[in-house]
Design an enzyme around this catalytic site. Structure first.
Site, PDB file in Angstrom:
ATOM      1  N   CYS A 309       1.070 -11.465  -9.904  1.00  0.00           N
ATOM      2  CA  CYS A 309       1.822 -12.536 -10.568  1.00  0.00           C
ATOM      3  C   CYS A 309       2.320 -13.598  -9.579  1.00  0.00           C
ATOM      4  O   CYS A 309       2.295 -14.797  -9.870  1.00  0.00           O
ATOM      5  CB  CYS A 309       2.988 -11.962 -11.366  1.00  0.00           C
ATOM      6  SG  CYS A 309       4.085 -10.855 -10.451  1.00  0.00           S
ATOM      7  N   ASP A 433       4.722 -17.956 -17.723  1.00  0.00           N
ATOM      8  CA  ASP A 433       4.611 -16.532 -17.407  1.00  0.00           C
ATOM      9  C   ASP A 433       3.205 -16.196 -16.902  1.00  0.00           C
ATOM     10  O   ASP A 433       2.231 -16.271 -17.658  1.00  0.00           O
ATOM     11  CB  ASP A 433       4.924 -15.714 -18.661  1.00  0.00           C
ATOM     12  CG  ASP A 433       5.179 -14.250 -18.347  1.00  0.00           C
ATOM     13  OD1 ASP A 433       4.696 -13.777 -17.303  1.00  0.00           O
ATOM     14  OD2 ASP A 433       5.849 -13.576 -19.148  1.00  0.00           O
ATOM     15  N   HIS A 435       2.003 -13.330 -16.289  1.00  0.00           N
ATOM     16  CA  HIS A 435       1.609 -11.964 -16.646  1.00  0.00           C
ATOM     17  C   HIS A 435       0.682 -11.902 -17.859  1.00  0.00           C
ATOM     18  O   HIS A 435       0.287 -10.822 -18.286  1.00  0.00           O
ATOM     19  CB  HIS A 435       2.865 -11.112 -16.913  1.00  0.00           C
ATOM     20  CG  HIS A 435       3.792 -11.054 -15.746  1.00  0.00           C
ATOM     21  ND1 HIS A 435       4.840 -11.940 -15.590  1.00  0.00           N
ATOM     22  CD2 HIS A 435       3.825 -10.244 -14.669  1.00  0.00           C
ATOM     23  CE1 HIS A 435       5.488 -11.659 -14.472  1.00  0.00           C
ATOM     24  NE2 HIS A 435       4.897 -10.627 -13.891  1.00  0.00           N
TER      25      HIS A 435
END
Length: 477
Positions: A309, A433, A435
């Site tokens: 990430c 994000d 992820h």
């Protein structure tokens, strides 16, 4: 020779110029561009004699070019006039020009134009007298705008090319002689807000490897000459016009991140589809400025779920720096990031090829090493204290506008904006994000599913410490 050249100054229009749908006149002509590229080596007895030597060398090649048009390589062997006629129905503009590329059969567009200049000493037959000559490799990169329409022959095209090419080569030679180093020919688009009128396509000669202060002085001169405000960079090398014929990236080249800007496989600016945050009092809201690509788990076919990430956040930041024109370095792959940290002595060699998680501190080192851009590190001891950094980030997004990486508790995210309610003190973060593991390319759907959108302060864990990696690129002229 250091002056910027507006490619449209000498363009015969035969009528009023309209740039919205290309350039047209009463005969419905269209604007197209022909780019001539090749590689020449000029030899001269001195730097002062170099421009004429270069022109003489070019004249010899030019005569062969004009007398044997087959030496110009065009697609499918069609005549240039037919190719132009086939494209004359297409609207071409400064934003999306119709590009036709030609090159000499004995030249190449793939030679590195940073070949160094060599001053070669020659010895006379007696071995006593020594004289020197200058030998320099020069990249020809000439872009010629043409108004086409109706019936015309190749000769008309050659006449237009002929006049411009000779002048271009002479000016190029003068610039090389002045700087005594190789020179790049760069082209830049100036849009209407910059110049308060029509868009313009500008050509400048960029001395390769010149001192930073000298280059800055050059850019200041171009801004003043063209009346372009000095409020932000315009003529940085990385901001030059990129031609489609020079974009030779393959899927394997892109790998797990390199040069996504040209590969077109990633979602650009997904935050634009997110539900907007109030921007009127008592709210103060500031967002990322400019374009970026959304990197996340699995982007570009590289599987890094569970550990990558922070790498993806850094790739998003670098994509912004590239698209903003701040750097010309590629978007780094995971291994390149790891290798940079090893080379700096921050990590052992075992990091390379591993799946080790990285944090904001390590990524600030990698960012500096790979791009030359420094970052400000801000340590926040508890997530509950993050709102105290709201004004710092509001200022950052207003003045620089680059995405920010935040890491804590083995999770990394990318901040794209900040919103502060000055009455209540409430803070909201625009979070991207990394992820996400899917292949969705619809930015609206990504926002709807929560991968890019505004989050309350509770999104970050209250009892975890966080580090902010805030890039500090030089945004001057």
């Amino acid at each position: 020779s250091d002056q910027a050249v507006d490619l449209y100054d000498d363009l015969p229009t035969g009528g009023e110029v309209s740039f919205e749908g290309g350039v047209s006149d009463a005969k419905h002509r269209r604007l197209v561009y022909i780019r001539v590229t090749c590689w020449l080596t000029a030899d001269a007895s001195s730097w002062a004699a170099l421009p004429e030597s270069l022109v003489e060398r070019f004249e010899n090649d030019r005569r062969r070019l004009v007398s044997a048009r087959a030496s110009m390589l065009v697609s499918d062997g069609a005549s240039l006039a037919k190719l132009l006629a086939a494209n004359s129905s297409n609207s071409a503009s400064v934003e999306s020009p119709t590009e036709l590329y030609c090159r000499w059969s004995h030249g190449t567009i793939d030679v590195d134009c940073t070949v160094p200049i060599a001053t070669v000493a020659t010895v006379s037959s007696s071995g006593t007298n020594r004289s020197s000559c200058v030998s320099v490799g020069i990249k020809i990169n000439y872009l010629c705008p043409l108004l086409i329409g109706g019936d015309f022959e190749d000769d008309e095209v050659w006449q237009r090319l002929d006049a411009g090419l000779v002048d271009y080569v002479r000016q190029l030679g003068l610039t090389v002689a002045k700087w005594r180093r190789p020179v790049d020919t760069n082209y830049y688009r100036l849009t209407e807000p910059l110049v308060g009128g029509r868009p313009r396509l500008i050509r400048v000669f960029y001395p390769i490897g010149a001192d930073t202060d000298e280059l800055r002085q050059l850019r200041h001169g171009w801004h003043e000459q063209l009346g372009v405000p000095k409020t932000r960079p315009v003529f940085w090398p990385a901001m030059r016009l990129k031609f489609a014929a020079d974009q030779r990236l393959s899927t394997s080249d892109a790998g797990n991140g390199a040069d996504e800007d040209e590969s077109g496989r990633l979602v650009i600016n997904p935050h634009l589809k997110a539900k907007p945050q109030p921007e009127t009092a008592p709210w103060v809201t500031r967002l990322v400025q400019g374009d970026y690509a959304y990197y996340h788990y699995g982007s570009c076919g590289f599987h890094d779920s569970g550990w990558g990430c922070a790498y993806r956040s850094l790739q998003t930041i670098v994509s912004w720096l590239r698209r903003r024109g701040v750097i010309d370095a590629p978007v780094p792959k995971h291994e390149a990031i790891q290798r940079a940290l090893v080379d700096l002595g921050d990590k052992p060699k075992s990091l390379i090829g591993s799946r080790q998680w990285l944090g904001a501190v390590e990524l600030s080192y990698a960012l500096k090493s790979l791009t030359g851009v420094a970052a400000r590190l801000v340590h926040v001891s508890r997530g509950v204290d993050l709102p105290e950094q709201a004004r710092l980030l509001l200022h950052h997004f207003e003045t620089i506008g680059c995405p920010v990486m935040i890491g804590g508790g083995q999770y990394a995210h990318t901040l794209l904006g900040c919103s502060l309610n000055e009455a209540s003190g409430e803070v909201r973060w625009l979070v991207l994000d990394p992820h996400y593991t899917g292949s969705e390319t619809d930015a609206k759907q990504l926002s709807k599913d929560g991968w890019c959108g505004w989050k309350s302060a509770s999104f970050f864990k209250s009892d975890v410490h966080y580090n902010l990696c805030i890039p500090q690129p030089d945004m001057g002229v």
